[in-house]
Design a protein around this motif. Structure first.
Motif, PDB file in Angstrom:
ATOM      1  N   PRO A  83      12.088   8.552  49.689  1.00 55.79           N
ATOM      2  CA  PRO A  83      12.898   9.698  49.289  1.00 55.79           C
ATOM      3  C   PRO A  83      12.138  11.022  49.315  1.00 55.79           C
ATOM      4  N   GLN A  84      10.817  10.990  49.168  1.00 56.47           N
ATOM      5  CA  GLN A  84      10.029  12.214  49.150  1.00 56.47           C
ATOM      6  C   GLN A  84       8.862  12.176  50.135  1.00 56.47           C
TER       7      GLN A  84
ATOM      8  N   LEU B  28       2.737  18.471  50.828  1.00 54.10           N
ATOM      9  CA  LEU B  28       1.326  18.224  51.011  1.00 54.10           C
ATOM     10  C   LEU B  28       1.187  17.158  52.076  1.00 54.10           C
ATOM     11  N   GLY B  29       0.431  17.458  53.121  1.00 55.58           N
ATOM     12  CA  GLY B  29       0.270  16.515  54.223  1.00 55.58           C
ATOM     13  C   GLY B  29      -1.183  16.254  54.543  1.00 55.58           C
ATOM     14  N   LEU B  30      -1.489  15.022  54.922  1.00 52.92           N
ATOM     15  CA  LEU B  30      -2.809  14.623  55.380  1.00 52.92           C
ATOM     16  C   LEU B  30      -2.661  14.094  56.793  1.00 52.92           C
TER      17      LEU B  30
ATOM     18  N   TYR C 283       0.830  11.970  57.156  1.00 49.58           N
ATOM     19  CA  TYR C 283       1.668  11.535  56.037  1.00 49.58           C
ATOM     20  C   TYR C 283       1.950  12.775  55.205  1.00 49.58           C
ATOM     21  N   VAL C 284       3.233  13.039  54.919  1.00 49.88           N
ATOM     22  CA  VAL C 284       3.641  14.235  54.183  1.00 49.88           C
ATOM     23  C   VAL C 284       4.422  13.814  52.946  1.00 49.88           C
ATOM     24  N   TYR C 285       4.033  14.366  51.795  1.00 50.46           N
ATOM     25  CA  TYR C 285       4.717  14.094  50.535  1.00 50.46           C
ATOM     26  C   TYR C 285       5.332  15.399  50.034  1.00 50.46           C
ATOM     27  N   THR C 286       6.584  15.349  49.582  1.00 54.42           N
ATOM     28  CA  THR C 286       7.285  16.525  49.075  1.00 54.42           C
ATOM     29  C   THR C 286       7.412  16.435  47.567  1.00 54.42           C
ATOM     30  N   PHE C 287       6.896  17.455  46.894  1.00 57.17           N
ATOM     31  CA  PHE C 287       7.083  17.598  45.456  1.00 57.17           C
ATOM     32  C   PHE C 287       8.341  18.422  45.288  1.00 57.17           C
ATOM     33  N   LEU C 288       9.420  17.791  44.823  1.00 59.15           N
ATOM     34  CA  LEU C 288      10.703  18.479  44.744  1.00 59.15           C
ATOM     35  C   LEU C 288      10.644  19.627  43.758  1.00 59.15           C
TER      36      LEU C 288
END
Length: 171
Positions: A135-136, A25-27, A160-165
């Motif tokens: 880390p994510q 998910l990125g904004l 900004y990008v967050y990764t949900f593993l």
């Protein structure tokens, strides 16, 4: 273009799943350059997608998003004209190359559908450079290009990008 996206999706469906995969998910926020510079003031957007990591060097994935360009007010003498805002729905295939543990580069390639009146959308290209900040999570810089009718929609953005593993990561 449809054939290329279809082939990418088929290849991705047969790729090996690894522990680094996950939903992203990125904004993003940015500024227009080029043809739309005088009509659009600020650009914001959001992306979501899924990335597969066949190995530690590269990731492959699919993405969808939303881009909104806020219009400028144009004043000529005593006449004030509100220019239209622009919205796009990009659908793309993604590739990221990781030459190091905290640095990546790659691109999203696909089609951006125009959502506002008179906007047919067009070919979508978004090369980017990313830096892992946790880390994510990562911060990336990108240049977006969309063919809109006879003009080019070009922006420079910070995201900004967050990764949900994936669930596999926790097994």
């Amino acid at each position: 273009m449809k054939r290329i996206v279809f082939l990418i999706l088929i290849c991705l469906s047969f790729s090996k799943i690894s522990a680094q995969e996950g939903f992203k998910l990125g904004l993003q926020a940015g500024l227009p350059v080029g043809d739309f510079n005088e009509r659009i003031g600020v650009v914001i957007g959001a992306d979501t997608g899924y990335m597969w990591a066949p190995n530690k060097t590269f990731d492959l994935g699919i993405k969808a998003g939303f881009i909104h360009g806020f219009s400028e007010e144009f004043r000529e003498g005593t006449i004030l004209e509100d220019l239209p805002s622009f919205q796009f729905l990009p659908l793309a295939g993604s590739v990221r190359i990781w030459p190091g543990k905290t640095f990546s580069f790659g691109a999203d390639v696909g089609q951006a559908l125009g959502l506002n009146k008179g906007n047919d959308g067009g070919f979508y290209l978004r090369p980017q450079v990313g830096f892992q900040v946790g880390p994510q999570s990562e911060v990336n810089f990108s240049y977006t290009s969309i063919d809109v009718n006879d003009e080019k929609w070009n922006t420079i953005t910070l995201a900004y990008v967050y990764t949900f593993l994936s669930a596999r990561h926790f097994r």
